[in-house]
Design an enzyme around this catalytic site. Structure first.
Site, short mmCIF file in Angstrom:
data_model
loop_
_atom_site.label_atom_id
_atom_site.label_comp_id
_atom_site.label_asym_id
_atom_site.label_seq_id
_atom_site.Cartn_x
_atom_site.Cartn_y
_atom_site.Cartn_z
N GLN A 199 0.83 -1.20 0.00
CA GLN A 199 0.00 0.00 0.00
C GLN A 199 0.87 1.26 0.00
O GLN A 199 0.55 2.25 -0.65
CB GLN A 199 -0.92 0.00 1.23
CG GLN A 199 -1.70 1.28 1.46
CD GLN A 199 -2.70 1.59 0.36
OE1 GLN A 199 -3.15 0.70 -0.35
NE2 GLN A 199 -3.04 2.85 0.21
N GLU A 200 1.99 1.21 0.71
CA GLU A 200 2.85 2.37 0.81
C GLU A 200 3.64 2.63 -0.48
O GLU A 200 3.72 3.75 -0.95
CB GLU A 200 3.84 2.18 1.98
CG GLU A 200 3.21 2.29 3.36
CD GLU A 200 2.86 3.73 3.72
OE1 GLU A 200 3.23 4.65 2.97
OE2 GLU A 200 2.20 3.92 4.76
N SER A 201 4.25 1.57 -1.04
CA SER A 201 5.21 1.79 -2.13
C SER A 201 5.04 0.86 -3.32
O SER A 201 5.82 0.95 -4.27
CB SER A 201 6.62 1.59 -1.59
OG SER A 201 6.82 0.22 -1.22
N TYR A 216 -7.04 3.62 3.25
CA TYR A 216 -5.71 3.03 3.44
C TYR A 216 -5.83 1.69 4.17
O TYR A 216 -5.29 0.67 3.72
CB TYR A 216 -4.87 4.02 4.25
CG TYR A 216 -3.49 3.57 4.65
CD1 TYR A 216 -2.39 3.81 3.82
CD2 TYR A 216 -3.25 2.97 5.88
CE1 TYR A 216 -1.11 3.44 4.20
CE2 TYR A 216 -1.98 2.59 6.27
CZ TYR A 216 -0.91 2.83 5.44
OH TYR A 216 0.36 2.47 5.82
#
Length: 484
Positions: free
Chosen positions: A303-305, A430
């Site tokens: 999800q972040e990168s 998120y």
């Protein structure tokens, strides 16, 4: 006189030989003490499933609570088909059926229907790329459905309007298998409950929902038609109690809320990344996860990168876990672009947040609060919890706090908080995304384990067969007398 004495002696002997009469009312009838609640079910992601993390499913969790309510231990018995479930209930093998089955007229005629657990739509399902059918009359192939399912009753009603409608019933398949056959181009159409469809399109993004054939159908438990008054009374009491406690809302949020949002392109990209990118970093996720399931850590990193170790955002966060510079220093990371350091630092930061969370937050929801804090900051999540409490909601229930988080973007609400404005709706999305990625990783792990088990079984069978075929002949095996 001698004859009279002889007669009296004979009478006494005869009386002594007769069995003594016992008052049946004074002998207590042994009563069997019930210790188990026997529940029939079907396998399914939202019903009953066993994984490396334990047993899960909406019906399973409710059945576990119901057994506890009755002071019994739960004995969940999965059956292969709906017909076998019906037989088990009729034969008294199970006390009730909890298998994600819908309330239909035919079932009402055969069983007693419990109160509604949640509601589903029946949707026609086909494959991405096929022409979208405006209604059932435009289908150019048969519909394939599970035998004895509620879909049969729906199709029978539709056939009155569309006499040309034809369907095939499958006794040896479940909904997930039929959906997989759609994805593999083996069949053209099936019908699925909306929840089943939404869960499975995370693994099979080619699935597409067509027209809704039946709306808002209650999912219920089935009880025997006779001698079940007491059990029904206990179930109704339990249902009202769980409604008051918010259990039904919690389980709805847990199993269904986060799967409603779907992005076809993102899902396809994630499945490709599992094959091409995840193997590079899986060992590090497993090594540094600590008390976190490594798949939740991996899902967070995606999800972040998108598992890009060189990722960078305009706000200055960098690396696989997208750490800020202050956070990196806090967790002892010197190079945010080093994948191993980034994973180690992100895992430490998440574990630190988990330890800071109030003990009132249940274990099975703590990760969602921690992830929201990872995204927008621990202080903002605490603001949302306080705001939820002021509104009469439960500050330790994720289903309630996720409703409040978007209010942190409205001045009317954030001016009341300590830390002010925050992009709360982004935090909700998120967390939902990470939960979907995590579920997909768990599903793929289970599929791989099943393939591995099947491969090992076949290997063992081949080895056993080879050993028998190559066993040297002995005199005994040739029919000669055994050696003495």
């Amino acid at each position: 006189m001698r004859h009279l004495l002889l007669i009296l002696c004979c009478l006494l002997l005869l009386t002594a030989c007769q069995p003594s009469a016992v008052d049946a009312t004074k002998v207590p009838t042994p009563v069997e003490v019930k210790t188990q609640l026997n529940v029939g079910t079907l396998y399914g992601a939202q019903v009953y499933v066993t994984t490396g993390q334990g047993t899960a499913g909406f019906d399973y969790e409710m059945a576990e609570r119901f057994a506890e309510h009755l002071g019994l231990t739960l004995n969940m018995r999965p059956y292969a088909t709906i017909a076998e479930l019906y037989d088990a209930l009729q034969q008294g093998e199970v006390d009730l059926i909890a298998a994600g089955l819908s309330d239909t007229q035919q079932r009402r005629e055969r069983f007693r229907i419990g109160p509604p657990l949640y509601y589903v739509n029946q949707v026609l399902v086909f494959k991405q790329g096929e022409r979208y059918p405006a209604d059932i009359s435009q289908l150019d192939d048969n519909i394939n459905v599970i035998a004895d399912s509620s879909f049969i009753e729906t199709l029978a009603n539709l056939q009155k309007l569309y006499p040309e409608l034809i369907w095939n019933q499958h006794n040896d398949k479940d909904s997930e298998e039929l959906l997989a056959m759609i994805a593999r181009d083996e069949i053209r159409y099936t019908i699925a409950d909306s929840t089943t469809f939404e869960i499975n399109r995370r693994y099979m993004p080619e699935l597409r929902a067509g027209p809704v054939l039946l709306e808002e159908q209650a999912v219920v438990w089935l009880l025997p038609p006779n001698n079940s008054d007491r059990l029904m009374s206990q179930l109704l009491s339990f249902w009202h109690e769980q409604q008051r406690l918010g259990t039904l809302d919690h389980l709805n949020e847990k199993y269904f809320a986060h799967v409603k949002r779907f992005d076809y392109v993102d899902t396809r990209a994630f499945l490709r990344a599992i094959d091409t990118k995840l193997p590079k970093y899986q060992k590090q996720f497993q090594q540094y996860a600590g008390n976190i399931d490594w798949r939740k850590l991996a899902a967070t990193a995606y999800q972040e990168s998108h598992w890009n170790p060189n990722a960078r955002s305009p706000t200055g966060v960098r690396g696989l876990m997208m750490l800020t510079l202050p956070t990196a220093k806090q967790v002892g990371i010197s190079n945010r672009l080093d994948p191993e350091q980034s994973i180690k630092g992100g895992a430490k930061y998440l574990n630190d947040i988990l330890e800071r969370l109030p003990e009132s937050i249940p274990e099975n929801q703590r990760m969602w609060f921690a992830l929201a804090s990872y995204n927008i900051g621990y202080g903002h999540v605490e603001d949302a919890r306080k705001l939820a409490e002021s509104m009469g909601l439960n500050p330790s229930a994720w289903r309630d706090v996720k409703q409040v988080l978007p209010l942190l973007q409205k001045r009317k609400y954030y001016k009341q908080t300590r830390y002010g404005y925050a992009r709360g709706s982004e935090a909700v999305h998120y967390v939902d995304n990470i939960r979907r990625y995590y579920d997909t990783l768990v599903w793929i792990d289970n599929q791989n384990q099943q393939l591995q088990d099947s491969f090992e079984d076949n290997l063992q069978q081949t080895a056993d067969k080879t050993e028998v075929e190559t066993e040297p002949e002995t005199p005994q095996s040739l029919g000669a007398a055994p050696a003495q």
